[in-house]
Design an enzyme around this catalytic site. Structure first.
Site: not given
Ligand code: MSP
Length: 506
Positions: A18, A21, A126, A129, A144, A147, A296, A299
């Site tokens: 999304h 990411h 969680c 997380c 959480c 989430h 935040k 999904k």
């Molecule tokens: N897999 C772990 C990270 C491991 S790194 C060694 C993880 N993955 S994640 O897919 O849940 O999210 C990764 C990153 O995506 C977040 O830290 C952030 O940088 C970005 N984001 C995810 N959702 C976000 C928002 N809603 N807004 C901004 N950034 C976000 O955590």
């Protein structure tokens, strides 16, 4: 110039990517281009995190073989980042053999050094997380905060990394390294977390419950905890252990969302210390994009914005520009409608309008040729101001101040639009009087698009090509914003609508 190694988090593949990411990887690419223009050699990594319970549950729900599911999902992230024009140097997936070997090596090393203990633990977990939570981490309903679900009780025997030995060292590192974590207010939050003794870090999961992971090399009943595994990508990417590129590691900058700050800024330096690797050079932290409900985007909450859908209207450049302009220290809300509104206001009406009205005038009234004048005499003050503002923005830019970089671009555009309106060359029948100012304006537009290049590479390349110029070079040497570089008499490329107006989303 010091090499810089920029990393993004590696993303879970339990659902399609999304906009959250897209953000971190888009910002990584913008910073890569900015640092390159400052003269650094930059290595940029991104990729996918494909182990652990969260991904396992998604595989089970899909009914697909694990490898097929993971490859398909990881490819979605990669093609999103390609569509976003992210020029990453390293694409990592945690199942890659070199990464798995690095994880095994790390575990064996910690075991040999007696830093792992096996013990029973019960706590609240969680899955979203992939972390244990303390009651103080939860909201008033016991959910959480990210989430919005209750963590589950877990009671099992696992391996733990002994953290107590490193806590004082870490507190001193965090307190003593100025600029290590930006924005700096996060430093206080981390120091507060370190006021009480940290619990040991659980680095395993019983295989009976979690089968998707790297088996512990010394106990086949367990797999490696997904975070321990994933964090190691940052060093396995640069050859650790056998071919460790220490000079790249020295310049590592971790780009992260604030959700994963504790793991990155507390557990990760401790893991590195335990492995005998220096701590990361810097952390740059951004806030959240919030979706529907002002929370935040995630999904599981069903409030995500699909970046591909947004890009199908405003293009990769339009989305990159919006993300960079609007994410500041605090969380920010986003929807495709807001992105389109922003695109029409900033790109169509402002920057695109500037480019089109000036070039259109010259194409129509000067035979499509850049005025044949003596460059140094053309708007010297305005050109010097643009060059100085652009250089200032380039050298100051960082993740947490990226919106200021975009603000400088807009301020320059604004001033150039006003200067063209004031010049009003359409009112003056004598070209000799307005040609120097027209040359000066075209030259300032060139510098503006050089500055915009890291944020909007595709449109900048098009605009610069129309002016007969190349984009900033990528192969060494700092970029200099030098006035009066346009070739007098040179052909002006056919005028293009850089940012055609888009209909607002319903
Ligand atoms: N897999 C772990 C990270 C491991 S790194 C060694 C993880 N993955 S994640 O897919 O849940 O999210 C990764 C990153 O995506 C977040 O830290 C952030 O940088 C970005 N984001 C995810 N959702 C976000 C928002 N809603 N807004 C901004 N950034 C976000 O955590």
């Amino acid at each position: 110039m010091k090499p810089i190694y920029l990393t993004t988090p590696i993303y879970y593949v339990n659902a399609a990517p999304h906009l959250g990411h897209a953000h971190t990887t888009a910002m990584g690419d913008i910073l890569k281009r900015i640092y390159t223009m400052r003269g650094h050699r930059v290595l940029f990594s991104t990729g996918t995190d494909e182990h652990g319970q969260k991904n396992q549950q998604a595989i089970e729900a899909s009914g697909l073989p694990a490898e097929e599911y993971l490859a398909r999902q990881s490819a979605k992230f990669r093609s999103l980042f390609d569509a976003l024009e992210a020029e990453y140097d390293i694409w990592v997936r945690t199942p890659f053999a070199h990464h798995v070997a690095a994880v095994e090596h790390a575990l064996l090393k910690l075991k040999q050094e007696d830093l792992l203990v096996k013990k029973k633990y019960s706590g609240l977990y969680c899955v979203g997380c992939e972390q244990f939570k303390r009651p103080s981490d939860l909201d008033a309903e016991g959910n959480c905060v990210d989430h919005r679900v209750k963590p589950v009780e877990m009671d099992e025997e696992n391996y733990f990394l002994v953290i107590s030995r490193f806590q004082d060292w870490l507190r001193n590192e965090i307190a003593g390294r100025k600029g290590w974590i930006e924005p700096s207010f996060h430093t206080e939050e981390l120091l507060a977390l370190l006021e009480n003794p940290l619990e040991d870090l659980c680095i395993s999961r019983p295989r009976s419950r979690v089968w998707l992971g790297v088996p512990l090399p010394f106990d086949a009943e367990y797999v490696t905890y997904v975070w321990f595994d994933a964090l190691l990508n940052y060093i396995s990417n640069v050859g650790w252990p056998a071919n460790f590129d220490a000079s790249s590691w020295d310049g590592v900058v971790h780009l992260i969302g604030k959700d994963i700050m504790k793991v990155h800024c507390i557990y990760w330096p401790i893991i590195l210390k335990a492995l005998g690797v220096p701590p990361p050079a810097a952390y740059r932290v951004h806030g959240y994009w919030t979706g529907g409900g002002g929370i935040k985007m995630s999904k599981s909450l069903g409030n995500v914005v699909d970046p591909l859908e947004t890009m199908s209207v405003v293009g990769a450049d339009g989305l990159r520009f919006y993300l960079a302009k609007n994410m500041r220290d605090k969380d920010a809300s986003i929807s495709t409608g807001l992105v389109i509104e922003g695109y029409n206001a900033d790109l169509c009406n402002e920057i695109g309008n500037l480019f089109s009205r000036v070039t259109k005038f010259v194409i129509k009234n000067r035979g499509g040729r850049i005025p044949q004048v003596t460059p140094a005499a053309c708007l010297p003050e305005l050109c010097a101001w643009v060059a100085k503002s652009a250089a200032g923005a380039l050298h100051k830019a960082d993740l947490h101040t990226i919106s200021e970089y975009v603000a400088v671009c807009l301020a320059i555009s604004n001033k150039l639009n006003a200067a063209f309106t004031e010049l009003a060359p359409w009112k003056n029948a004598n070209p000799v009087e307005t040609d120097p100012a027209l040359y000066g304006l075209l030259d300032c537009i060139r510098m503006l698009f050089e500055l915009l290049y890291p944020v909007m590479p595709q449109s900048s390349v098009r605009a610069l090509a129309a002016l007969g110029c190349e984009p900033p070079r990528k192969d060494g040497g700092a970029h200099v914003f030098e006035p009066h570089k346009l070739v007098p008499g040179g052909a002006l490329g056919a005028e293009e609508a850089l940012f055609p107006r888009q209909k607002a989303a319903c």
